[in-house]
Motif scaffolding. Structure first.
Motif, PDB file in Angstrom:
ATOM      1  N   ASN A  26       6.357   9.536 -11.270  1.00  0.00           N
ATOM      2  CA  ASN A  26       6.216  10.243 -10.071  1.00  0.00           C
ATOM      3  C   ASN A  26       7.570  11.113  -9.643  1.00  0.00           C
ATOM      4  O   ASN A  26       7.886  11.245  -8.446  1.00  0.00           O
ATOM      5  CB  ASN A  26       5.656   9.289  -8.913  1.00  0.00           C
ATOM      6  CG  ASN A  26       4.964  10.132  -7.893  1.00  0.00           C
ATOM      7  OD1 ASN A  26       4.262  11.130  -7.825  1.00  0.00           O
ATOM      8  ND2 ASN A  26       4.916   9.749  -6.793  1.00  0.00           N
ATOM      9  N   GLY A  27       8.132  11.737 -10.782  1.00  0.00           N
ATOM     10  CA  GLY A  27       9.247  12.482 -10.725  1.00  0.00           C
ATOM     11  C   GLY A  27      10.782  12.002 -10.540  1.00  0.00           C
ATOM     12  O   GLY A  27      11.563  12.339 -10.215  1.00  0.00           O
ATOM     13  N   VAL A  28      10.595  10.766 -10.951  1.00  0.00           N
ATOM     14  CA  VAL A  28      11.829   9.879 -10.520  1.00  0.00           C
ATOM     15  C   VAL A  28      12.251   9.363 -11.866  1.00  0.00           C
ATOM     16  O   VAL A  28      11.616   8.591 -12.661  1.00  0.00           O
ATOM     17  CB  VAL A  28      11.679   8.532  -9.364  1.00  0.00           C
ATOM     18  CG1 VAL A  28      13.047   7.748  -9.383  1.00  0.00           C
ATOM     19  CG2 VAL A  28      11.424   8.989  -8.280  1.00  0.00           C
ATOM     20  N   GLU A  29      13.376   9.811 -12.514  1.00  0.00           N
ATOM     21  CA  GLU A  29      13.808   8.999 -13.741  1.00  0.00           C
ATOM     22  C   GLU A  29      14.154   7.767 -13.529  1.00  0.00           C
ATOM     23  O   GLU A  29      15.069   7.213 -13.066  1.00  0.00           O
ATOM     24  CB  GLU A  29      15.089  10.037 -14.426  1.00  0.00           C
ATOM     25  CG  GLU A  29      15.269   9.718 -15.580  1.00  0.00           C
ATOM     26  CD  GLU A  29      16.079  10.798 -16.084  1.00  0.00           C
ATOM     27  OE1 GLU A  29      17.576  10.162 -16.351  1.00  0.00           O
ATOM     28  OE2 GLU A  29      16.013  11.682 -16.590  1.00  0.00           O
ATOM     29  N   MET A  30      13.662   7.007 -14.650  1.00  0.00           N
ATOM     30  CA  MET A  30      13.940   5.509 -14.835  1.00  0.00           C
ATOM     31  C   MET A  30      14.342   4.930 -16.109  1.00  0.00           C
ATOM     32  O   MET A  30      13.456   5.420 -17.087  1.00  0.00           O
ATOM     33  CB  MET A  30      12.732   4.629 -14.251  1.00  0.00           C
ATOM     34  CG  MET A  30      12.308   5.094 -12.590  1.00  0.00           C
ATOM     35  SD  MET A  30      10.931   3.915 -12.101  1.00  0.00           S
ATOM     36  CE  MET A  30      10.707   4.603 -10.612  1.00  0.00           C
ATOM     37  N   GLY A  31      15.140   4.140 -16.201  1.00  0.00           N
ATOM     38  CA  GLY A  31      15.396   3.431 -17.399  1.00  0.00           C
ATOM     39  C   GLY A  31      14.433   2.578 -17.884  1.00  0.00           C
ATOM     40  O   GLY A  31      13.466   1.918 -16.802  1.00  0.00           O
ATOM     41  N   TYR A  32      14.602   1.821 -18.734  1.00  0.00           N
ATOM     42  CA  TYR A  32      13.654   0.633 -19.400  1.00  0.00           C
ATOM     43  C   TYR A  32      13.274  -0.593 -18.447  1.00  0.00           C
ATOM     44  O   TYR A  32      12.084  -0.841 -18.095  1.00  0.00           O
ATOM     45  CB  TYR A  32      14.083   0.056 -20.984  1.00  0.00           C
ATOM     46  CG  TYR A  32      13.131  -0.891 -21.353  1.00  0.00           C
ATOM     47  CD1 TYR A  32      12.375  -0.501 -22.371  1.00  0.00           C
ATOM     48  CD2 TYR A  32      13.488  -2.243 -21.148  1.00  0.00           C
ATOM     49  CE1 TYR A  32      11.496  -1.442 -22.863  1.00  0.00           C
ATOM     50  CE2 TYR A  32      12.530  -3.347 -21.613  1.00  0.00           C
ATOM     51  CZ  TYR A  32      11.741  -2.748 -22.618  1.00  0.00           C
ATOM     52  OH  TYR A  32      10.768  -3.887 -23.321  1.00  0.00           O
ATOM     53  N   ILE A  73       0.794  -1.180   0.104  1.00  0.00           N
ATOM     54  CA  ILE A  73      -0.037  -0.156  -0.044  1.00  0.00           C
ATOM     55  C   ILE A  73       1.068   1.189   0.063  1.00  0.00           C
ATOM     56  O   ILE A  73       0.678   2.127  -0.792  1.00  0.00           O
ATOM     57  CB  ILE A  73      -1.063  -0.031   1.416  1.00  0.00           C
ATOM     58  CG1 ILE A  73      -1.970  -1.044   1.205  1.00  0.00           C
ATOM     59  CG2 ILE A  73      -1.550   1.288   1.464  1.00  0.00           C
ATOM     60  CD1 ILE A  73      -2.717  -1.340   2.205  1.00  0.00           C
ATOM     61  N   ASP A  74       1.870   1.077   0.854  1.00  0.00           N
ATOM     62  CA  ASP A  74       2.781   2.433   0.957  1.00  0.00           C
ATOM     63  C   ASP A  74       3.702   2.668  -0.483  1.00  0.00           C
ATOM     64  O   ASP A  74       3.812   3.704  -0.719  1.00  0.00           O
ATOM     65  CB  ASP A  74       3.774   2.413   2.305  1.00  0.00           C
ATOM     66  CG  ASP A  74       3.221   2.888   3.465  1.00  0.00           C
ATOM     67  OD1 ASP A  74       2.019   3.166   3.275  1.00  0.00           O
ATOM     68  OD2 ASP A  74       3.492   2.317   4.580  1.00  0.00           O
ATOM     69  N   ALA A  75       4.105   1.340  -0.782  1.00  0.00           N
ATOM     70  CA  ALA A  75       4.652   1.505  -2.311  1.00  0.00           C
ATOM     71  C   ALA A  75       4.105   2.078  -3.401  1.00  0.00           C
ATOM     72  O   ALA A  75       4.406   2.880  -4.127  1.00  0.00           O
ATOM     73  CB  ALA A  75       5.336   0.209  -2.572  1.00  0.00           C
ATOM     74  N   ALA A  76       2.930   1.570  -3.288  1.00  0.00           N
ATOM     75  CA  ALA A  76       1.965   2.353  -4.478  1.00  0.00           C
ATOM     76  C   ALA A  76       1.632   3.773  -4.441  1.00  0.00           C
ATOM     77  O   ALA A  76       1.696   4.458  -5.294  1.00  0.00           O
ATOM     78  CB  ALA A  76       0.466   1.785  -4.231  1.00  0.00           C
ATOM     79  N   TYR A  77       1.868   4.134  -3.100  1.00  0.00           N
ATOM     80  CA  TYR A  77       1.648   5.741  -2.784  1.00  0.00           C
ATOM     81  C   TYR A  77       2.936   6.462  -3.203  1.00  0.00           C
ATOM     82  O   TYR A  77       3.182   7.294  -3.794  1.00  0.00           O
ATOM     83  CB  TYR A  77       1.281   5.990  -1.499  1.00  0.00           C
ATOM     84  CG  TYR A  77       1.181   7.535  -1.101  1.00  0.00           C
ATOM     85  CD1 TYR A  77       0.048   8.083  -1.190  1.00  0.00           C
ATOM     86  CD2 TYR A  77       2.191   8.210  -0.516  1.00  0.00           C
ATOM     87  CE1 TYR A  77      -0.156   9.749  -0.981  1.00  0.00           C
ATOM     88  CE2 TYR A  77       2.175   9.721  -0.365  1.00  0.00           C
ATOM     89  CZ  TYR A  77       1.067  10.345  -0.658  1.00  0.00           C
ATOM     90  OH  TYR A  77       1.220  11.435  -0.379  1.00  0.00           O
ATOM     91  N   GLY A 127       1.757   7.502  -6.321  1.00  0.00           N
ATOM     92  CA  GLY A 127       0.899   8.656  -5.499  1.00  0.00           C
ATOM     93  C   GLY A 127      -0.531   8.040  -5.260  1.00  0.00           C
ATOM     94  O   GLY A 127      -1.475   8.838  -5.185  1.00  0.00           O
ATOM     95  N   VAL A 128      -0.718   6.820  -5.544  1.00  0.00           N
ATOM     96  CA  VAL A 128      -1.994   6.271  -5.570  1.00  0.00           C
ATOM     97  C   VAL A 128      -2.550   5.938  -3.950  1.00  0.00           C
ATOM     98  O   VAL A 128      -1.737   5.091  -3.160  1.00  0.00           O
ATOM     99  CB  VAL A 128      -2.016   4.623  -6.251  1.00  0.00           C
ATOM    100  CG1 VAL A 128      -3.219   3.946  -5.821  1.00  0.00           C
ATOM    101  CG2 VAL A 128      -1.726   4.990  -7.521  1.00  0.00           C
ATOM    102  N   GLU A 129      -3.521   6.424  -3.676  1.00  0.00           N
ATOM    103  CA  GLU A 129      -4.422   6.192  -2.235  1.00  0.00           C
ATOM    104  C   GLU A 129      -5.415   5.002  -2.620  1.00  0.00           C
ATOM    105  O   GLU A 129      -6.497   5.629  -3.505  1.00  0.00           O
ATOM    106  CB  GLU A 129      -4.804   7.354  -1.729  1.00  0.00           C
ATOM    107  CG  GLU A 129      -3.732   8.594  -1.476  1.00  0.00           C
ATOM    108  CD  GLU A 129      -4.308   9.764  -0.792  1.00  0.00           C
ATOM    109  OE1 GLU A 129      -5.342   9.606  -0.166  1.00  0.00           O
ATOM    110  OE2 GLU A 129      -3.574  10.605  -0.959  1.00  0.00           O
TER     111      GLU A 129
END
Length: 881
Positions: free
Chosen positions: A600-606, A209-213, A217-219
């Motif tokens: 959610n503001g974090v840059e990620m590769g493939y 649940i916390d990781a989804a948020y 940003g999912v509640e």
């Protein structure tokens, strides 16, 4: 304008005369009707101007029509003492689970335009289906019917990772389209590190649940803590412990809402119990007997049923518990084919057709067979809404949109979306049910009612009593029978009488395209008279519901947003061509050409943003993920599940035990079902850490995979074991075997399987291992590739699928109900498929390659265009009627 025409073999249908304010449309043999004489017709209200000018008025001029009555009293809403309604419209949603949505990850990467078209078709409330609820599976790396959902935590100390799998991506992207969508999570199996211990299980839920948020940003709006389909008609002794766990989960979540690190108020999350299969009354009785459960449970979820019961009624009316049809089917037939097999039903009628699905939703609220205790289910969740999995996976197709071809961006959909729009375009969440005008009958069937057994099925909704302005009205009919229905819809206590616009979906008339009459405004009806019933004055409208059709009547001519337009295939269909994944195809798992993106503001590769998911793979058991390799290998694909972290299976249909570890060997599939003659090869390195010597340690590759049959999934599979033994297997049966002398289990090896017509050839490190000729009556000639492993961290690299010189590498499948196929006698059943193979000569340059029909090897090029590839899921050989 549509006029109902007589149908062969039935009494003539009554005709409607269409009349506009500017012109009376004259039809031979029909006369414009005058209002009935019992009372003068009301004057046309000023709101008539809101109806499109070219939309005709529909009137009926046949005095022999036997009109049935529907009383729509705007005050006929079941309310609590404070005036709030017990039940309000929730609409439709989706269950993302069992690997059914995994290929959406690839659509998003390879064809983002197609991906967002699909998402908008499903979730946009103005231009799409506007689904309002998403439930995702909390995975366990075990097959829960059509594949695996990855576990968010594979050990107690691993941070929860909701980038794995497609479910949480699905939620986040849907919310970007409509932030008001409700969200929910549920488990099927669970990771074995929890040991089914409540403390450890809660840790898994809470950290997810916390990781989804934190990630998206999912509640969550809802949580369903129980195991999917536990209890009910399967195994009632499991109800008590699951309900106890559900209450404990809710109480602990409330406590954690007060903690300093709380992401949001978890106490606002609604608790669902128990997501059971069908027999909901024992679950309802258990909740009624538990004061703690009555306090903590907010909603009752159950599947594939329309019946209610006195216990459920008490929960709904006395204790205010919402009732959800929390898993159901979407339309399971393709109208463009079914219309040929069953023309009388128009391609949308019949069992699990579009009309049946609308019928199920309506009957789930109030089915006559439930008597005084209807189920009052207000939401209906499709499992799944988007079928983003390979064709042939586990069960029959059931979706609003099929998306199985991410390389091309092609997808199919239309009738399911149009069906939902009959409801969602003309009513919003929170609208109130007019009880006496919401009703269905018919014999109870598998999740709904039996085709051709009902006499009336309709749902009536009104804007909330507290809403500003004049009340609005919408009524949806589903007629899944061959008989036209005629109703006098009598409306009172909903403001001044206004015209009701008619939107209809039905099959084609002779010579029309299969979808010519989907979601069409056919006209509007004005009151023909007023009538007093039990002291209440009603405005009386006359309507006809065509056989095998869905019809919406509404005071909102163009829907709640004023933007509803008639169905146009171009708005629903994929602009991409249905092309085969081109060969040769290779994957070194590096993915260097893909740009970084932000989540959610974090840059990620493939690799990171996909939770390690390799391109185009669909795990059926275990978990295949890309990781950084050792030395010169760069990235490699690793099977992550071993003896010590095997997940607990979902076994409510069998032992009912929740702590049985998975035993089916890990396997994943990828590619195109139309591949024919090709060589599949992969480099592999075995994991030599033995955690459980009873589990075999091997790596393998299979060819011509169509359905998940047996441990290997593919029809022909080569396995190499750590002790140097090898096997060539057909559908799990060993057809050849041997031992490689001096085999080095610590080294990298290359395993290849060539499929050339009926000859299967296996090589290891370029040395021949086996040659097998399938002389059976029904050899498999086409299909995808599978990769298999023992419960070890087997590594793979440099996957390659290459065509065979001079052989047909591509095939075409044509549905046996396709209009291009004719039969000398009876029509085909929908349980067979006809296949033709298509050669693409590998000696020609790509621009010169053109498909030609072929029945054998060595076909030559041809300028003839290929027949369109169908969505047939069948894998049988050609057969006659």
């Amino acid at each position: 304008m549509r006029l109902h025409r007589p149908s062969a073999g039935r009494a003539p249908a009554r005709a409607a005369t269409a009349v506009t304010t500017a012109l009376a449309l004259t039809v031979t043999g029909l006369v414009a009707a005058t209002p009935a004489a019992s009372a003068p017709a009301p004057a046309a209200p000023s709101t008539t101007a809101e109806i499109p000018a070219d939309l005709p008025e529909l009137r009926f001029d046949d005095p022999s029509i036997d009109w049935k009555e529907i009383l729509v009293d705007g005050e006929d809403v079941e309310r609590r003492a404070d005036g709030t309604p017990y039940n309000v419209f929730g609409g439709f949603g989706s269950v993302s689970c069992n690997n059914t949505g995994n290929l959406l990850l690839d659509y998003k990467e390879e064809n983002p335009e197609a991906y967002w078209r699909i998402m908008r078709l499903i979730f946009d409330p103005e231009t799409g289906a506007g689904l309002r609820h998403i439930k995702v599976e909390m995975g366990s790396d075990t097959n829960t019917s059509s594949g695996t959902e990855p576990a968010t935590k594979r050990s107690a100390d691993e941070p929860a990772n909701v980038l794995r799998g497609a479910g949480f991506h699905f939620i986040a992207d849907a919310l970007s389209i409509n932030p008001d969508i409700e969200t929910e999570a549920l488990r099927w199996g669970e990771p074995s590190w929890t040991k089914t211990d409540p403390d450890l299980r809660y840790q898994w839920y809470k950290e997810t649940i916390d990781a989804a948020y934190d990630t998206y940003g999912v509640e969550f709006t809802y949580m369903s803590p129980s195991q999917n389909e536990v209890g009910g008609s399967f195994h009632q002794p499991s109800i008590a412990p699951e309900l106890a766990w559900t209450v404990e989960f809710a109480e602990r979540l409330e406590e954690d809402a007060e903690a300093p690190d709380a992401r949001y108020d978890y106490g606002d999350i609604k608790i669902v119990a128990l997501d059971t299969y069908r027999n909901v009354e024992p679950v309802a009785a258990a909740i009624l007997a538990s004061p703690a459960a009555l306090e903590q449970v907010d909603a009752i979820g159950y599947h594939y049923d329309i019946a209610g019961g006195p216990n459920l009624t008490r929960l709904n009316k006395e204790f205010g518990k919402e009732v959800l049809y929390s898993e159901g089917v979407a339309p399971m037939i393709d109208p463009q084919y079914r219309v040929n097999a069953e023309p009388a039903r128009g391609g949308i009628g019949g069992t699990v057709g579009a009309v049946d699905i609308a019928d199920r939703f309506i009957n789930a609220y109030r089915w006559s067979g439930a008597g005084e205790n209807p189920a009052h289910m207000t939401s209906f969740l499709f499992q799944p809404a988007v079928s983003a999995m390979y064709e042939g996976t586990q069960y029959s197709p059931k979706h609003l949109i099929r998306a199985s071809d991410p390389w091309s961006g092609y997808y199919e959909g239309g009738i399911g979306v149009a069906t939902v729009r009959h409801f969602h375009q003309f009513a919003e969440a929170g609208w109130e049910y007019v009880e006496g005008a919401t009703y269905g009958d018919g014999n109870k069937g598998d999740g709904g009612t039996v085709v051709d057994t009902s006499t009336r099925t309709y749902m009536t909704l009104r804007t909330p009593e507290s809403a500003e302005g004049e009340a609005e009205l919408t009524q949806v009919h589903a007629n899944n029978t061959g008989t036209a229905r005629h109703f006098e819809v009598k409306v009172a206590n909903l403001g001044d009488p206004r015209p009701l616009t008619v939107w209809e979906t039905r099959g084609p008339d002779a010579g029309e395209e299969y979808d010519a009459n989907w979601l069409r405004p056919t006209g509007y009806v004005e009151p023909v008279r007023t009538e007093t019933v039990d002291g209440t004055e009603y405005a009386v409208y006359q309507v006809e519901i065509a056989p095998y059709s869905i019809q919406t009547l509404s005071t909102l001519p163009q829907g709640v947003h004023g933007t509803t337009e008639a169905y146009d295939r171009a708005d629903y269909a994929s602009p991409a061509q249905d092309t085969v994944l081109e060969l040769p195809y290779t994957d070194d798992f590096e993915y260097e050409d893909y740009p970084a993106t932000e989540i959610n503001g974090v840059e990620m590769g493939y690799v990171e943003r996909r939770g390690g998911a390799p391109r185009y793979t669909a795990d059926q058991h275990g978990a295949f993920e890309v990781v950084e390799g050792d030395g010169e290998r760069g990235n490699v694909m690793v099977q992550k599940i071993h003896a010590d972290n095997r997940g607990y299976t979902w076994d409510v249909w069998g032992s009912h035990e929740q702590d049985r570890v998975s035993t089916a060997p890990p396997a994943t599939v990828l590619g195109d079902q139309s591949w024919a003659n090709y060589t599949a090869s992969v480099d592999f390195r075995l994991d030599t850490q033995v955690r459980d010597a009873s589990l075999p340690n091997f790596a393998g590759i299979g060819v011509r995979q169509h359905v998940p049959a047996g441990e290997d999934l593919a029809t022909y599979t080569a396995r190499v074991h750590a002790d140097g033994t090898w096997q060539l297997r057909k559908l799990g049966t060993v057809v050849q075997s041997g031992t490689v002398a001096g085999f080095d289990a610590d080294a990298w090896h290359t395993l290849s399987v060539e499929a050339r017509d009926t000859v299967i050839t296996v090589t290891l490190d370029d040395a021949p291992l086996a040659r097998y000729v399938d002389a059976s009556p029904n050899p498999m000639l086409t299909g995808r590739v599978s990769l298999v492993s023992g419960y070890y961290n087997t590594q793979y690299d440099d996957l390659a699928i290459t065509p065979i010189e001079g052989q047909a590498w591509e095939s075409v499948k044509i549905d046996d109900a396709d209009a291009r196929i004719s039969y000398p006698a009876a029509r085909p059943s929908s349980s067979r498929a006809t296949r033709t193979s298509t050669a693409r000569c590998t000696r020609c340059p790509p621009a010169a390659r053109r498909p030609s029909r072929s029945t054998g090897p060595g076909s030559t090029c041809s300028a003839r265009p290929a027949p369109r590839r169908s969505t047939s899921r069948w894998t049988t050989s050609p057969s006659g009627p």
